[in-house]
Write an enzyme that holds these catalytic residues in place. Sequence first.
Site, PDB file in Angstrom:
ATOM      1  N   PHE A   1     -21.978  11.679 -24.923  1.00  0.00           N
ATOM      2  CA  PHE A   1     -21.604  10.703 -25.958  1.00  0.00           C
ATOM      3  C   PHE A   1     -21.317   9.319 -25.382  1.00  0.00           C
ATOM      4  CE2 PHE A   1     -17.064  10.778 -25.006  1.00  0.00           C
ATOM      5  CZ  PHE A   1     -16.889  12.024 -24.421  1.00  0.00           C
TER       6      PHE A   1
ATOM      7  N   LYS B   1      -2.109   5.901 -22.671  1.00  0.00           N
ATOM      8  CA  LYS B   1      -1.547   6.197 -23.996  1.00  0.00           C
ATOM      9  C   LYS B   1      -0.029   6.276 -23.891  1.00  0.00           C
ATOM     10  CE  LYS B   1      -5.857   8.434 -24.337  1.00  0.00           C
ATOM     11  NZ  LYS B   1      -6.566   9.665 -24.023  1.00  0.00           N
TER      12      LYS B   1
ATOM     13  N   ASP C   1      -0.226  18.796 -21.348  1.00  0.00           N
ATOM     14  CA  ASP C   1      -0.931  17.510 -21.369  1.00  0.00           C
ATOM     15  C   ASP C   1      -0.154  16.615 -22.319  1.00  0.00           C
ATOM     16  OD1 ASP C   1      -2.519  15.305 -21.839  1.00  0.00           O
ATOM     17  OD2 ASP C   1      -4.402  16.425 -21.911  1.00  0.00           O
TER      18      ASP C   1
ATOM     19  N   PHE D   1      -9.724  19.192 -24.530  1.00  0.00           N
ATOM     20  CA  PHE D   1     -10.053  17.773 -24.579  1.00  0.00           C
ATOM     21  C   PHE D   1     -11.304  17.596 -23.715  1.00  0.00           C
ATOM     22  CE2 PHE D   1      -9.771  13.332 -23.222  1.00  0.00           C
ATOM     23  CZ  PHE D   1      -9.843  12.752 -24.480  1.00  0.00           C
ATOM     24  N   THR D   2     -12.113  16.585 -24.027  1.00  0.00           N
ATOM     25  CA  THR D   2     -13.426  16.453 -23.372  1.00  0.00           C
ATOM     26  C   THR D   2     -13.321  16.462 -21.836  1.00  0.00           C
ATOM     27  OG1 THR D   2     -13.189  14.069 -23.655  1.00  0.00           O
ATOM     28  CG2 THR D   2     -14.558  15.222 -25.271  1.00  0.00           C
TER      29      THR D   2
ATOM     30  N   TYR E   1       0.847  -1.194   0.000  1.00  0.00           N
ATOM     31  CA  TYR E   1       0.000   0.000   0.000  1.00  0.00           C
ATOM     32  C   TYR E   1       0.882   1.243   0.000  1.00  0.00           C
ATOM     33  CZ  TYR E   1      -3.817   3.178   1.109  1.00  0.00           C
ATOM     34  OH  TYR E   1      -4.737   4.172   1.053  1.00  0.00           O
TER      35      TYR E   1
ATOM     36  N   ARG F   1     -16.230  12.262 -33.080  1.00  0.00           N
ATOM     37  CA  ARG F   1     -15.657  13.456 -32.479  1.00  0.00           C
ATOM     38  C   ARG F   1     -16.254  14.639 -33.220  1.00  0.00           C
ATOM     39  NH1 ARG F   1     -12.762  11.958 -27.652  1.00  0.00           N
ATOM     40  NH2 ARG F   1     -14.961  12.031 -27.196  1.00  0.00           N
TER      41      ARG F   1
HETATM   42  C1  LIG Z   1      -7.076  10.420 -23.105  1.00  0.00           C
HETATM   43  C2  LIG Z   1      -6.698  11.800 -22.827  1.00  0.00           C
HETATM   44  C3  LIG Z   1      -6.931  12.363 -21.571  1.00  0.00           C
HETATM   45  C4  LIG Z   1      -7.629  11.612 -20.451  1.00  0.00           C
HETATM   46  O1  LIG Z   1      -6.941  10.470 -20.094  1.00  0.00           O
HETATM   47  P1  LIG Z   1      -7.715   9.182 -19.503  1.00  0.00           P
HETATM   48  O2  LIG Z   1      -6.618   8.266 -19.134  1.00  0.00           O
HETATM   49  O3  LIG Z   1      -8.600   8.652 -20.573  1.00  0.00           O
HETATM   50  O4  LIG Z   1      -8.496   9.662 -18.332  1.00  0.00           O
HETATM   51  C5  LIG Z   1      -6.514  13.663 -21.375  1.00  0.00           C
HETATM   52  N1  LIG Z   1      -5.937  14.368 -22.362  1.00  0.00           N
HETATM   53  C6  LIG Z   1      -5.716  13.862 -23.567  1.00  0.00           C
HETATM   54  C7  LIG Z   1      -5.057  14.679 -24.614  1.00  0.00           C
HETATM   55  C8  LIG Z   1      -6.099  12.558 -23.860  1.00  0.00           C
HETATM   56  O5  LIG Z   1      -5.879  12.059 -25.092  1.00  0.00           O
END
Ligand SMILES: *Cc1c(COP(=O)(O)O)cnc(C)c1O
Length: 481
Positions: A454, A265, A222, A132-133, A80, A388
Amino acid sequence: METISFFDGRKIPLERHKVRIVQQLNLLPVEERLARIQEASSNLYLLRNKDIFLDMLTDSGVNAMSDRQQAAMLQADDAYAGSESFFRLERTVRDIFGMEHFLPAHQGRGCEKILADLLVKPGDIVPMNYHFTTTRAHIERCGGEVIELLIPEGLKCQSDYPFKGNLDTDALAAFLAEKADRVPFVRLEAGTNLIGGQPFSFANLRETARICRQYDVLLILDASLLQDNLYFLKMKDEDCRDLSLREIMRAVADQCDIIYFSARKLGFARGGGICMRESELVDPLKELVVLNEGFLTYGGMSVREIEAIAVGLEETLDLAVTSQGPEFIAYMVDELEKRGVPVVTPAGGLGCHLDASRFVPHIPQEEYPAAALAAALYIAGSIRGMERGTLSENRDADGNETLAEMELLRLAVPRRVFTKSQIDYAVDRVTWLYENRDLIGGLRFEHEPKILRFFLGRLAPLSDWQEKLAAKFAGDLPGSL
Ligand SMILES: *Cc1c(COP(=O)(O)O)cnc(C)c1O
């Protein structure tokens, strides 16, 4: 530079790995595809994965892992608090980004939530190249507002400008000259997701950072899609051509105050984190990590994933690894362009983006053309893409539709997952659909959630166009799945 050319001159992306574990795929007949999409209310998030042949929804958490990542996961240190796995990742992050602190989070939006909770208050404005969303949702949740300062070229679907993700630095300087006191930070997104995975240039990053310093405003990167942006800096940016990916990564990090990323990613695994230098923000952010994500040495991630991220980040600095995604995407974009299909150019990272506004110009934005195209492509080829466009927007305060600036269907190419013949299959089915685009009709909501509609929204076709499309496919390719 290490490139591989074909003797016969063909430009074919070559897999720089071999496949040693496979997952069987199902390809349902077209009649069943029609039934499945109708059961899913024409929302591809509501399909079951077993009913999908090529899942091109996203690159998030579905990139192929390497043998070295799998091996690292076996020697993870479960605890932990004080896990050695965390310290290994922290060491890697320090080494790659040159930043002292690493605060873990369960995924990218966890980082966004914590940063917004600490930094954004009602009335604040956050300038960025593009939203970004989940980023925008967290900033607005805290009472802030997003302003997009993308260069105008960024919203042109057809272009040959290599850095469509650039922020308009003149506009940023003018904005900060007036309103810097309302700006908690400037956010730059690498591999700008919603405009087609488009990169920024190094000069643009440097100038953005200079302006932020001039007005004493934080610059937050980001870096979720930084891997693709690194590749484009290496291949297309004079400033970076002679640098290794490791040197480019460090040069990028040196311009930023805070970097956060989704390791679903960047790092080919599942997790996320915030990297930063020593500052008075570190302690309050740590408290928010503990409150929202988990203790500071796991932050909501499994220790196995933490090990995989550490190895994955290192592998990202190998051009033979990082080039795979963009090269496959460029191939797919080229093949579709040759066949006259409207796609976003130049090819970016993340995926191939179909331009729904030109693919189905007869469908008005209020009938969600990109979402309709997504449902149609599932019927045509059991391929799942991601809308998108207007469906991914929110209604305004009066309940009116906010029409998106671009109507795209993203066909993500998760890294090292698909083979070239699978990409060729996708090109073929998209081309068939383009030939039959007049059959595609619009959609309307049957159930519309208030937040990020969405994901869970239920839609219905405005006519029996889905039946007609399936029947045409069965007639055109008799006997074929
Ligand atoms: C996917 C993504 C996020 C959010 O990440 P999650 O791991 O899906 O929460 C933030 N910014 C960008 C540019 C992304 O592509």
